[in-house]
Design a protein around this motif. Structure first.
Motif, mmCIF file in Angstrom:
data_model
loop_
_atom_site.group_PDB
_atom_site.id
_atom_site.type_symbol
_atom_site.label_atom_id
_atom_site.label_comp_id
_atom_site.label_asym_id
_atom_site.label_seq_id
_atom_site.Cartn_x
_atom_site.Cartn_y
_atom_site.Cartn_z
ATOM 1 N N LYS A 21 0.853 -1.190 0.000
ATOM 2 C CA LYS A 21 0.000 0.000 0.000
ATOM 3 C C LYS A 21 0.891 1.244 0.000
ATOM 4 O O LYS A 21 1.278 1.730 1.072
ATOM 5 C CB LYS A 21 -0.934 0.003 1.212
ATOM 6 N N PRO A 22 1.238 1.753 -1.184
ATOM 7 C CA PRO A 22 1.991 3.011 -1.228
ATOM 8 C C PRO A 22 1.145 4.152 -0.660
ATOM 9 O O PRO A 22 -0.085 4.146 -0.759
ATOM 10 C CB PRO A 22 2.259 3.210 -2.727
ATOM 11 N N VAL A 23 1.800 5.122 -0.052
ATOM 12 C CA VAL A 23 1.089 6.249 0.525
ATOM 13 C C VAL A 23 1.500 7.532 -0.175
ATOM 14 O O VAL A 23 2.602 7.646 -0.726
ATOM 15 C CB VAL A 23 1.351 6.367 2.042
ATOM 16 N N VAL A 24 0.588 8.498 -0.145
ATOM 17 C CA VAL A 24 0.825 9.815 -0.728
ATOM 18 C C VAL A 24 0.554 10.860 0.339
ATOM 19 O O VAL A 24 -0.508 10.846 0.975
ATOM 20 C CB VAL A 24 -0.086 10.061 -1.943
ATOM 21 N N TYR A 25 1.523 11.738 0.552
ATOM 22 C CA TYR A 25 1.340 12.855 1.484
ATOM 23 C C TYR A 25 1.017 14.104 0.679
ATOM 24 O O TYR A 25 1.754 14.462 -0.251
ATOM 25 C CB TYR A 25 2.593 13.072 2.320
ATOM 26 N N GLU A 26 -0.092 14.760 1.004
ATOM 27 C CA GLU A 26 -0.523 15.965 0.305
ATOM 28 C C GLU A 26 -0.261 17.171 1.203
ATOM 29 O O GLU A 26 -1.010 17.413 2.159
ATOM 30 C CB GLU A 26 -2.000 15.860 -0.051
ATOM 31 N N PRO A 27 0.804 17.917 0.947
ATOM 32 C CA PRO A 27 1.176 19.018 1.840
ATOM 33 C C PRO A 27 0.148 20.140 1.888
ATOM 34 O O PRO A 27 0.058 20.857 2.890
ATOM 35 C CB PRO A 27 2.513 19.501 1.269
ATOM 36 N N GLU A 28 -0.627 20.323 0.806
ATOM 37 C CA GLU A 28 -1.605 21.409 0.808
ATOM 38 C C GLU A 28 -2.672 21.194 1.880
ATOM 39 O O GLU A 28 -3.092 22.131 2.565
ATOM 40 C CB GLU A 28 -2.278 21.534 -0.571
ATOM 41 N N SER A 29 -3.114 19.948 2.035
ATOM 42 C CA SER A 29 -4.162 19.637 3.013
ATOM 43 C C SER A 29 -3.641 18.872 4.217
ATOM 44 O O SER A 29 -4.412 18.547 5.123
ATOM 45 C CB SER A 29 -5.271 18.815 2.334
ATOM 46 N N ASP A 30 -2.331 18.559 4.233
ATOM 47 C CA ASP A 30 -1.713 17.807 5.338
ATOM 48 C C ASP A 30 -2.437 16.483 5.576
ATOM 49 O O ASP A 30 -2.742 16.108 6.704
ATOM 50 C CB ASP A 30 -1.708 18.629 6.630
ATOM 51 N N THR A 31 -2.714 15.766 4.493
ATOM 52 C CA THR A 31 -3.418 14.492 4.600
ATOM 53 C C THR A 31 -2.595 13.376 3.973
ATOM 54 O O THR A 31 -1.733 13.623 3.115
ATOM 55 C CB THR A 31 -4.791 14.548 3.907
ATOM 56 N N VAL A 32 -2.890 12.166 4.403
ATOM 57 C CA VAL A 32 -2.225 10.966 3.889
ATOM 58 C C VAL A 32 -3.276 10.100 3.212
ATOM 59 O O VAL A 32 -4.326 9.806 3.802
ATOM 60 C CB VAL A 32 -1.546 10.181 5.027
ATOM 61 N N SER A 33 -3.017 9.720 1.995
ATOM 62 C CA SER A 33 -3.892 8.798 1.273
ATOM 63 C C SER A 33 -3.056 7.632 0.765
ATOM 64 O O SER A 33 -1.835 7.754 0.607
ATOM 65 C CB SER A 33 -4.599 9.501 0.109
ATOM 66 N N SER A 34 -3.708 6.520 0.531
ATOM 67 C CA SER A 34 -2.973 5.316 0.127
ATOM 68 C C SER A 34 -3.554 4.744 -1.158
ATOM 69 O O SER A 34 -4.752 4.851 -1.420
ATOM 70 C CB SER A 34 -3.034 4.255 1.239
ATOM 71 N N GLY A 35 -2.669 4.158 -1.943
ATOM 72 C CA GLY A 35 -3.071 3.396 -3.113
ATOM 73 C C GLY A 35 -2.808 1.917 -2.856
ATOM 74 O O GLY A 35 -2.609 1.498 -1.714
ATOM 75 N N GLU A 36 -2.784 1.133 -3.909
ATOM 76 C CA GLU A 36 -2.482 -0.292 -3.769
ATOM 77 C C GLU A 36 -1.617 -0.742 -4.935
ATOM 78 O O GLU A 36 -1.773 -0.284 -6.061
ATOM 79 C CB GLU A 36 -3.766 -1.121 -3.714
ATOM 80 N N LEU A 37 -0.694 -1.638 -4.602
ATOM 81 C CA LEU A 37 0.223 -2.187 -5.594
ATOM 82 C C LEU A 37 0.340 -3.675 -5.339
ATOM 83 O O LEU A 37 0.751 -4.100 -4.259
ATOM 84 C CB LEU A 37 1.590 -1.511 -5.498
ATOM 85 N N MET A 38 -0.071 -4.479 -6.323
ATOM 86 C CA MET A 38 0.019 -5.924 -6.219
ATOM 87 C C MET A 38 1.100 -6.435 -7.154
ATOM 88 O O MET A 38 1.313 -5.887 -8.243
ATOM 89 C CB MET A 38 -1.315 -6.588 -6.592
ATOM 90 N N ALA A 39 1.780 -7.500 -6.734
ATOM 91 C CA ALA A 39 2.825 -8.103 -7.559
ATOM 92 C C ALA A 39 2.650 -9.618 -7.568
ATOM 93 O O ALA A 39 2.574 -10.245 -6.502
ATOM 94 C CB ALA A 39 4.205 -7.730 -7.043
#
Length: 331
Positions: free
Chosen positions: A84-102
Protein backbone atom coordinates in the motif's frame (compact mmCIF):
# COMPACT_ATOMS: atom_id res chain seq x y z
CA UNK A 1 -4.96 -1.18 -18.91
CA UNK A 2 -1.59 -2.78 -19.74
CA UNK A 3 1.09 -0.14 -19.37
CA UNK A 4 4.22 -2.07 -20.29
CA UNK A 5 5.48 -5.52 -21.25
CA UNK A 6 9.23 -6.02 -21.15
CA UNK A 7 11.64 -8.96 -21.46
CA UNK A 8 14.90 -8.86 -19.51
CA UNK A 9 17.92 -11.06 -20.26
CA UNK A 10 21.12 -10.87 -18.22
CA UNK A 11 19.85 -7.68 -16.61
CA UNK A 12 19.15 -5.86 -19.87
CA UNK A 13 15.85 -5.05 -21.54
CA UNK A 14 15.40 -6.59 -24.97
CA UNK A 15 12.79 -6.34 -27.65
CA UNK A 16 10.49 -9.32 -27.91
CA UNK A 17 7.07 -10.46 -29.11
CA UNK A 18 4.05 -8.58 -27.82
CA UNK A 19 2.03 -11.72 -27.13
CA UNK A 20 2.34 -12.71 -23.48
CA UNK A 21 2.68 -16.41 -24.05
CA UNK A 22 5.36 -15.97 -26.71
CA UNK A 23 7.20 -13.46 -24.53
CA UNK A 24 7.14 -15.82 -21.56
CA UNK A 25 8.35 -18.78 -23.64
CA UNK A 26 11.14 -16.71 -25.12
CA UNK A 27 12.19 -15.39 -21.71
CA UNK A 28 12.28 -18.90 -20.23
CA UNK A 29 14.29 -20.22 -23.15
CA UNK A 30 16.84 -17.41 -22.78
CA UNK A 31 17.00 -17.60 -19.00
CA UNK A 32 15.36 -14.19 -18.55
CA UNK A 33 12.00 -13.01 -17.30
CA UNK A 34 8.98 -10.95 -18.34
CA UNK A 35 7.75 -7.88 -16.48
CA UNK A 36 4.21 -6.74 -17.19
CA UNK A 37 2.80 -3.55 -15.68
CA UNK A 38 -0.97 -3.09 -15.41
CA UNK A 39 -2.90 -0.06 -14.13
CA UNK A 40 -6.41 -0.50 -12.71
CA UNK A 41 -7.40 -3.29 -15.11
CA UNK A 42 -10.93 -4.46 -15.74
CA UNK A 43 -11.78 -8.13 -15.48
CA UNK A 44 -11.85 -8.43 -19.26
CA UNK A 45 -8.48 -6.71 -19.70
CA UNK A 46 -6.85 -8.90 -17.07
CA UNK A 47 -8.37 -12.18 -18.27
CA UNK A 48 -5.66 -12.76 -20.90
CA UNK A 49 -2.89 -12.11 -18.36
CA UNK A 50 -4.56 -14.50 -15.91
CA UNK A 51 -4.78 -17.26 -18.50
CA UNK A 52 -1.27 -16.94 -19.91
CA UNK A 53 0.48 -16.79 -16.54
CA UNK A 54 -1.81 -19.25 -14.76
CA UNK A 55 -2.56 -16.84 -11.93
CA UNK A 56 -4.65 -18.11 -9.05
CA UNK A 57 -8.29 -16.92 -9.24
CA UNK A 58 -8.35 -15.79 -5.60
CA UNK A 59 -5.29 -13.61 -6.12
CA UNK A 60 -6.75 -12.28 -9.37
CA UNK A 61 -9.96 -11.35 -7.55
CA UNK A 62 -7.94 -9.42 -4.96
CA UNK A 63 -5.95 -7.69 -7.68
CA UNK A 64 -9.07 -6.57 -9.51
CA UNK A 65 -11.17 -5.45 -6.55
CA UNK A 66 -8.28 -3.94 -4.56
CA UNK A 67 -9.03 -2.67 -1.01
CA UNK A 68 -6.66 -5.26 0.44
CA UNK A 69 -4.36 -5.21 3.44
CA UNK A 70 -0.62 -5.68 2.83
CA UNK A 71 -0.05 -9.42 2.67
CA UNK A 72 1.87 -12.26 1.02
CA UNK A 73 0.08 -15.30 -0.38
CA UNK A 74 1.80 -18.43 -1.70
CA UNK A 75 0.20 -20.33 -4.58
CA UNK A 76 1.37 -23.24 -6.69
CA UNK A 77 2.56 -21.17 -9.65
CA UNK A 78 3.25 -17.78 -8.11
CA UNK A 79 3.57 -15.55 -5.07
CA UNK A 80 1.11 -12.73 -4.55
CA UNK A 81 2.33 -9.63 -2.66
CA UNK A 82 0.15 -6.64 -1.74
CA UNK A 83 1.71 -3.28 -0.88
CA UNK A 84 0.00 0.00 0.00
CA UNK A 85 1.99 3.01 -1.23
CA UNK A 86 1.09 6.25 0.52
CA UNK A 87 0.83 9.82 -0.73
CA UNK A 88 1.34 12.86 1.48
CA UNK A 89 -0.52 15.96 0.31
CA UNK A 90 1.18 19.02 1.84
CA UNK A 91 -1.61 21.41 0.81
CA UNK A 92 -4.16 19.64 3.01
CA UNK A 93 -1.71 17.81 5.34
CA UNK A 94 -3.42 14.49 4.60
CA UNK A 95 -2.23 10.97 3.89
CA UNK A 96 -3.89 8.80 1.27
CA UNK A 97 -2.97 5.32 0.13
CA UNK A 98 -3.07 3.40 -3.11
CA UNK A 99 -2.48 -0.29 -3.77
CA UNK A 100 0.22 -2.19 -5.59
CA UNK A 101 0.02 -5.92 -6.22
CA UNK A 102 2.82 -8.10 -7.56
CA UNK A 103 2.58 -11.63 -8.94
CA UNK A 104 5.97 -13.35 -8.81
CA UNK A 105 6.62 -16.55 -10.78
CA UNK A 106 9.60 -18.50 -12.01
CA UNK A 107 10.15 -16.31 -15.07
CA UNK A 108 7.69 -13.47 -14.76
CA UNK A 109 6.47 -10.64 -12.56
CA UNK A 110 3.14 -8.88 -13.01
CA UNK A 111 2.52 -5.60 -11.18
CA UNK A 112 -0.98 -4.17 -10.79
CA UNK A 113 -1.52 -0.60 -9.63
CA UNK A 114 -4.61 1.00 -8.08
CA UNK A 115 -4.79 4.64 -7.02
CA UNK A 116 -1.80 6.92 -6.49
CA UNK A 117 1.44 6.70 -4.60
CA UNK A 118 3.11 4.10 -6.78
CA UNK A 119 6.62 4.86 -8.02
CA UNK A 120 6.82 2.07 -10.58
CA UNK A 121 8.08 4.23 -13.49
CA UNK A 122 10.96 5.53 -11.37
CA UNK A 123 11.65 2.04 -10.04
CA UNK A 124 11.77 0.59 -13.53
CA UNK A 125 14.07 3.34 -14.75
CA UNK A 126 16.42 2.85 -11.82
CA UNK A 127 16.46 -0.93 -12.20
CA UNK A 128 17.27 -0.74 -15.88
CA UNK A 129 20.36 1.25 -14.91
CA UNK A 130 21.44 -1.54 -12.54
CA UNK A 131 21.76 -4.66 -14.72
CA UNK A 132 23.56 -6.57 -11.95
CA UNK A 133 20.40 -6.27 -9.84
CA UNK A 134 18.04 -7.16 -12.69
CA UNK A 135 20.20 -10.21 -13.40
CA UNK A 136 18.90 -11.72 -10.17
CA UNK A 137 15.58 -12.34 -11.91
CA UNK A 138 12.02 -11.26 -11.18
CA UNK A 139 12.78 -11.22 -7.45
CA UNK A 140 14.79 -8.04 -8.07
CA UNK A 141 11.63 -6.28 -9.28
CA UNK A 142 9.69 -7.21 -6.15
CA UNK A 143 12.60 -6.07 -4.00
CA UNK A 144 12.94 -2.75 -5.82
CA UNK A 145 9.20 -2.07 -5.59
CA UNK A 146 9.10 -2.91 -1.87
CA UNK A 147 12.24 -0.86 -1.22
CA UNK A 148 10.86 2.23 -3.00
CA UNK A 149 7.54 1.90 -1.16
CA UNK A 150 9.15 1.62 2.28
CA UNK A 151 11.65 4.43 1.57
CA UNK A 152 8.72 6.68 0.72
CA UNK A 153 7.15 5.66 4.03
CA UNK A 154 10.20 7.21 5.72
CA UNK A 155 9.66 10.46 3.81
CA UNK A 156 5.99 10.56 4.81
CA UNK A 157 6.90 9.84 8.44
CA UNK A 158 9.28 12.82 8.36
CA UNK A 159 6.56 15.08 6.95
CA UNK A 160 4.12 13.92 9.61
CA UNK A 161 6.71 14.59 12.31
CA UNK A 162 7.04 18.16 11.04
CA UNK A 163 3.26 18.60 11.06
CA UNK A 164 3.11 17.19 14.58
CA UNK A 165 5.67 19.71 15.83
CA UNK A 166 3.61 22.54 14.31
CA UNK A 167 0.44 21.15 15.88
CA UNK A 168 2.18 20.80 19.24
CA UNK A 169 3.35 24.42 19.09
CA UNK A 170 -0.19 25.55 18.27
CA UNK A 171 -1.71 23.58 21.14
CA UNK A 172 0.71 24.89 23.77
CA UNK A 173 0.85 28.47 22.54
CA UNK A 174 -0.54 31.12 24.95
CA UNK A 175 -3.46 31.95 22.68
CA UNK A 176 -4.37 28.34 21.84
CA UNK A 177 -7.52 28.63 23.91
CA UNK A 178 -8.96 31.06 21.35
CA UNK A 179 -9.08 28.32 18.71
CA UNK A 180 -12.27 26.29 18.66
CA UNK A 181 -10.92 23.77 16.19
CA UNK A 182 -7.80 22.58 18.04
CA UNK A 183 -9.35 19.29 19.19
CA UNK A 184 -10.68 18.71 15.68
CA UNK A 185 -7.20 19.29 14.20
CA UNK A 186 -5.67 16.83 16.66
CA UNK A 187 -8.30 14.18 15.90
CA UNK A 188 -7.89 14.68 12.13
CA UNK A 189 -4.13 14.27 12.50
CA UNK A 190 -4.67 11.06 14.45
CA UNK A 191 -6.82 9.77 11.58
CA UNK A 192 -3.93 10.44 9.18
CA UNK A 193 -1.62 8.41 11.38
CA UNK A 194 -4.17 5.60 11.47
CA UNK A 195 -4.33 5.61 7.67
CA UNK A 196 -0.54 5.48 7.57
CA UNK A 197 -0.42 2.61 10.07
CA UNK A 198 -2.84 0.55 7.98
CA UNK A 199 -0.26 0.64 5.22
CA UNK A 200 2.89 0.00 7.24
CA UNK A 201 1.91 -2.30 10.10
CA UNK A 202 0.60 -5.37 8.22
CA UNK A 203 3.60 -5.30 5.85
CA UNK A 204 6.02 -6.58 8.49
CA UNK A 205 5.16 -10.33 8.26
CA UNK A 206 5.40 -10.44 4.41
CA UNK A 207 8.80 -8.76 4.39
CA UNK A 208 9.99 -11.01 7.20
CA UNK A 209 9.07 -14.07 5.13
CA UNK A 210 10.69 -12.66 2.01
CA UNK A 211 13.84 -12.00 4.01
CA UNK A 212 13.85 -15.58 5.25
CA UNK A 213 13.84 -14.54 8.91
CA UNK A 214 10.33 -15.69 9.79
CA UNK A 215 10.13 -17.97 12.82
CA UNK A 216 7.65 -20.29 11.11
CA UNK A 217 6.89 -21.28 7.56
CA UNK A 218 8.76 -23.05 4.80
CA UNK A 219 11.13 -21.20 2.43
CA UNK A 220 9.28 -19.25 -0.22
CA UNK A 221 9.40 -20.48 -3.81
CA UNK A 222 10.36 -18.19 -6.71
CA UNK A 223 12.52 -16.02 -4.40
CA UNK A 224 16.20 -15.79 -5.29
CA UNK A 225 18.30 -16.63 -2.25
CA UNK A 226 20.76 -13.87 -3.16
CA UNK A 227 17.97 -11.32 -2.75
CA UNK A 228 17.12 -12.24 0.84
CA UNK A 229 19.72 -9.88 2.39
CA UNK A 230 18.17 -7.03 0.41
CA UNK A 231 14.72 -7.89 1.78
CA UNK A 232 16.22 -7.87 5.28
CA UNK A 233 17.41 -4.34 4.64
CA UNK A 234 13.89 -3.31 3.55
CA UNK A 235 12.49 -5.03 6.64
CA UNK A 236 14.85 -3.01 8.84
CA UNK A 237 13.68 0.22 7.20
CA UNK A 238 10.08 -0.80 7.75
CA UNK A 239 10.82 -1.42 11.43
CA UNK A 240 12.07 2.16 11.67
CA UNK A 241 8.89 3.38 10.00
CA UNK A 242 6.68 1.43 12.38
CA UNK A 243 8.61 2.80 15.36
CA UNK A 244 8.05 6.31 14.02
CA UNK A 245 4.35 5.64 13.53
CA UNK A 246 4.02 4.31 17.08
CA UNK A 247 5.87 7.34 18.42
CA UNK A 248 3.67 9.72 16.43
CA UNK A 249 0.52 8.01 17.64
CA UNK A 250 1.61 8.19 21.28
CA UNK A 251 2.59 11.84 20.97
CA UNK A 252 -0.72 12.76 19.35
CA UNK A 253 -2.60 10.98 22.13
CA UNK A 254 -0.51 12.84 24.71
CA UNK A 255 -1.14 16.15 22.96
CA UNK A 256 -4.87 15.47 22.89
CA UNK A 257 -4.85 14.60 26.60
CA UNK A 258 -2.84 17.75 27.34
CA UNK A 259 -5.24 19.86 25.31
CA UNK A 260 -8.25 18.43 27.13
CA UNK A 261 -6.49 19.06 30.45
CA UNK A 262 -5.84 22.65 29.39
CA UNK A 263 -9.48 23.06 28.48
CA UNK A 264 -10.51 21.67 31.86
CA UNK A 265 -8.15 24.04 33.70
CA UNK A 266 -9.44 27.01 31.71
CA UNK A 267 -13.02 26.02 32.50
CA UNK A 268 -12.16 25.76 36.18
CA UNK A 269 -10.57 29.20 36.05
CA UNK A 270 -13.64 30.60 34.35
CA UNK A 271 -15.92 29.00 36.93
CA UNK A 272 -13.85 30.46 39.77
CA UNK A 273 -14.03 33.91 38.22
CA UNK A 274 -17.76 33.61 37.74
CA UNK A 275 -18.19 32.38 41.30
CA UNK A 276 -16.06 35.25 42.63
CA UNK A 277 -18.05 37.89 40.76
CA UNK A 278 -21.29 36.21 41.82
CA UNK A 279 -20.16 36.33 45.48
CA UNK A 280 -19.31 40.01 45.11
CA UNK A 281 -22.68 40.71 43.54
CA UNK A 282 -24.48 38.81 46.31
CA UNK A 283 -23.49 41.31 49.07
CA UNK A 284 -25.21 44.45 47.69
CA UNK A 285 -28.09 42.28 46.54
CA UNK A 286 -28.55 40.92 50.07
CA UNK A 287 -28.32 44.35 51.73
CA UNK A 288 -30.66 45.92 49.19
CA UNK A 289 -33.04 43.01 49.68
CA UNK A 290 -33.12 43.51 53.45
CA UNK A 291 -33.87 47.25 53.27
CA UNK A 292 -36.30 46.72 50.46
CA UNK A 293 -38.67 44.70 52.64
CA UNK A 294 -41.98 46.35 53.45
CA UNK A 295 -41.69 46.38 57.25
CA UNK A 296 -42.93 49.35 59.24
CA UNK A 297 -40.17 49.27 61.85
CA UNK A 298 -36.72 49.43 60.29
CA UNK A 299 -34.86 51.92 62.50
CA UNK A 300 -32.07 52.60 60.02
CA UNK A 301 -34.50 54.02 57.50
CA UNK A 302 -35.10 57.03 59.76
CA UNK A 303 -31.46 57.86 60.39
CA UNK A 304 -29.95 60.81 58.54
CA UNK A 305 -26.68 59.00 57.67
CA UNK A 306 -28.23 55.57 56.95
CA UNK A 307 -28.01 55.77 53.15
CA UNK A 308 -24.32 56.81 52.88
CA UNK A 309 -23.46 54.35 55.69
CA UNK A 310 -25.01 51.43 53.84
CA UNK A 311 -23.34 52.46 50.57
CA UNK A 312 -19.99 52.73 52.33
CA UNK A 313 -20.50 49.34 53.99
CA UNK A 314 -21.26 47.71 50.65
CA UNK A 315 -18.22 49.36 49.05
CA UNK A 316 -15.96 48.25 51.89
CA UNK A 317 -17.21 44.66 51.66
CA UNK A 318 -16.81 44.64 47.87
CA UNK A 319 -13.23 45.93 48.10
CA UNK A 320 -12.40 43.36 50.77
CA UNK A 321 -13.79 40.47 48.72
CA UNK A 322 -12.03 41.72 45.59
CA UNK A 323 -8.68 41.81 47.37
CA UNK A 324 -9.28 38.37 48.90
CA UNK A 325 -10.16 36.77 45.55
CA UNK A 326 -7.27 38.56 43.84
CA UNK A 327 -4.79 37.22 46.38
CA UNK A 328 -6.06 33.65 45.88
CA UNK A 329 -5.88 33.95 42.11
CA UNK A 330 -9.61 33.75 41.49
CA UNK A 331 -9.67 37.03 39.61
Amino acid sequence: MIVDCAIYRDGHRTEGPQDFSDALDEARAAGGFVWIGVHEPTEKEFAHVTQEFALHPLAVEDALKAHQRPKLEVYDDSLFLVLKPVVYEPESDTVSSGELMAFLGDSFVVTVRHGGGSQLPAVQQRLEQEPEMLAKGPTSVVYAVADATVDHYLDVATELQTDLEELEAAVFSPDSGSSRHTASRIYTFKRQILEFRRSTGPLTPPLTRLAGTAAVGSPLPFVNDEARPFFRDVSDHLARVNESVESLDRLVSDILSAHLAQMSVRQNDDMRKISAWAAMAAIPTMIAGIYGMNFDHIPELHWFWSYPAVIALMAALEVSLYRLFKQRGWL
